[in-house]
Scaffold this motif. Structure first.
Motif, short mmCIF file in Angstrom:
data_model
loop_
_atom_site.label_atom_id
_atom_site.label_comp_id
_atom_site.label_asym_id
_atom_site.label_seq_id
_atom_site.Cartn_x
_atom_site.Cartn_y
_atom_site.Cartn_z
N ALA A 102 -37.22 7.63 15.20
CA ALA A 102 -38.12 8.35 14.30
C ALA A 102 -38.09 7.85 12.86
N TYR A 103 -36.98 7.20 12.46
CA TYR A 103 -36.85 6.78 11.07
C TYR A 103 -36.93 5.27 10.89
N ASN A 104 -37.51 4.59 11.86
CA ASN A 104 -37.71 3.14 11.73
C ASN A 104 -38.61 2.86 10.53
N PRO A 105 -38.19 1.99 9.59
CA PRO A 105 -38.99 1.78 8.37
C PRO A 105 -40.39 1.24 8.65
N GLY A 106 -40.57 0.60 9.80
CA GLY A 106 -41.90 0.08 10.10
C GLY A 106 -42.91 1.14 10.47
N LEU A 107 -42.48 2.38 10.62
CA LEU A 107 -43.40 3.46 11.01
C LEU A 107 -44.11 4.11 9.83
N SER A 108 -43.60 3.93 8.62
CA SER A 108 -44.17 4.66 7.48
C SER A 108 -45.63 4.29 7.23
N ASP A 109 -45.96 3.01 7.27
CA ASP A 109 -47.35 2.61 7.01
C ASP A 109 -48.33 3.14 8.05
N PRO A 110 -48.07 2.98 9.36
CA PRO A 110 -49.02 3.53 10.32
C PRO A 110 -49.12 5.05 10.28
N ILE A 111 -48.01 5.72 9.98
CA ILE A 111 -48.09 7.18 9.84
C ILE A 111 -48.94 7.55 8.62
#
Length: 417
Positions: free
Chosen positions: A76-85
């Motif tokens: 849930a806290y993978n840094p690559g997820l912030s942009d798509p979220i």
């Protein structure tokens, strides 16, 4: 009462009467609060959520499915997820599904903070997006506090400024002013007071820096001048009763500050003029014009006409043509669209659109008002705006550097609900 005591008390009483009159002369201010100018020069805010709603929903569902899969694979806290979220939040926002957008932006914000720290600049786009969605659902407090979090990341404007820090700080101050005058926000004084002091402290800190360039000084100064316009034009006794802030220290501060506001605004502009000696004539002409408007708005008619004359003379070259054209017609004050442009938001309810013609004397007095309601509406609404216009502050026309009487025709106003 003895003669000696009378001699001591009379100057104090005279001063008290003067400052009380000065503070009350503007209260309450209606132009830019309860009715606002409509003009081709000022484009209203675009109405959101227009477009193919079904297509946007399908795209949001597709992106949500991809994110669910990515969370299972990477955590849930993978840094690559912030942009798509964050992109998912934009899609929800474009649909006016602001609760869902807020949920997405908060998740993106949490990921960035977990990976990069609580004060990382990487979170700024999400904080700005949060502010927009909070304001869209009427949570003005959270909207302003989101922008203040951006301001805090920029060291509260106390350190060396880059372009982003300057722009973000000014956006925070502008947002606070728009929230304060928004008829849907209840005009909470504590919010405005907080931003008012932040702007003031930032300006003071930056004026102490020798390397402060003129453009930044001007933008920060004019931002705080706009705060002073709002301060001087607000009946805090009336508004504190509406918003429930009657016992707030902010209300007490604002009421006491009104007595000194004219001098503070004049000092700001005069200081800016001193720093602009090496600026082009057109820049200095605009500053004298702003000084004249501040003086005129504060019933200093003679001083205002002197400032307008200086502005006219400095606007003699090609770069000053547009300013002279503006000055040649009278105008409502405050003549600064940034103070009230937010009230053209199509989501703000309007009672009626009022058309008006009137005369502005060489001293800025409005008379011979002919106001009518466009389309269907009560004639009483037009009469109300007509009364407000007669009591409003106006700038006279300036021709060849002199204040003269002139007509204003075809003015159109939004009368806010």
């Amino acid at each position: 009462m003895s003669e000696n005591r009378r001699r001591v008390l009379w100057p104090l009483l005279s001063l008290l009467l003067f400052v009380t009159f000065s503070a009350q002369a503007h209260l309450p201010e209606y132009f830019g609060r309860k009715y606002v100018l409509i003009s081709e020069k000022f484009s209203p805010a675009a109405r959101p959520c227009e477009g193919d709603r079904q297509l946007m929903r399908e795209e949001a569902n597709r992106l949500q499915d991809e994110l669910d899969t990515a969370v299972l694979e990477a955590g849930a806290y993978n840094p690559g997820l912030s942009d798509p979220i964050g992109e998912l939040g934009k899609l929800y926002s474009s649909q006016c599904n602001h609760p869902a957008a807020l949920d997405a932006y908060r998740k993106a914000l949490q990921i960035v903070r977990v990976n990069d720290g609580l004060m990382t600049p990487a979170q700024i786009p999400y904080l700005k997006a949060l502010a927009d969605s909070y304001q869209a659902i009427g949570d003005f407090d959270s909207a302003q506090q989101s922008m203040r979090s951006v301001f805090r990341i920029h060291d509260m404007g106390q350190g060396e400024l880059d372009a982003a820090a300057t722009s973000d700080s000014l956006a925070y101050f502008a947002r606070a002013r728009s929230i304060f005058i928004d008829p849907r926000s209840r005009g909470e004084m504590n919010l405005f007071f907080e931003a008012f002091k932040d702007n003031e402290h930032m300006l003071e800190a930056q004026l102490e820096r020798d390397e402060l360039n003129y453009a930044v000084r001007e933008s920060l100064t004019l931002s705080h001048l706009r705060n002073l316009y709002l301060l001087l034009g607000t009946d805090f006794v009336l508004m504190s009763g509406i918003s429930g802030d009657a016992t707030s220290p902010a209300v007490d501060f604002m009421q006491r500050s009104q007595m000194l506001t004219y001098g503070k605004g004049r000092k700001l502009l005069e200081g800016l003029l001193e720093s602009a000696l090496d600026q082009p004539d057109a820049v200095r002409a605009m500053l004298y014009f702003r000084l004249g408007n501040w003086q005129q708005w504060n019933a200093k008619w003679g001083q205002a006409c002197d400032s307008y004359a200086l502005a006219w003379d400095l606007a003699a070259d090609e770069d000053g043509v547009s300013l002279r054209e503006q000055m040649s017609q009278p105008a409502e004050l405050p003549e600064d669209p940034e103070l009230w442009l937010s009230l053209l938001d199509p989501d703000i309810a309007v009672k009626a659109v009022i058309a008006a013609d009137f005369r502005v004397s060489a001293r800025g007095d409005i008379s011979r008002v002919d106001a009518t309601v466009e389309d269907d509406g009560s004639s009483g609404l037009a009469a109300r705006v007509g009364r407000w216009l007669r009591d409003s502050h106006a700038r006279p026309a300036i021709i060849d550097g002199a204040c003269v009487e002139a007509e204003l025709q075809g003015r159109r106003y939004r009368l806010l609900d």
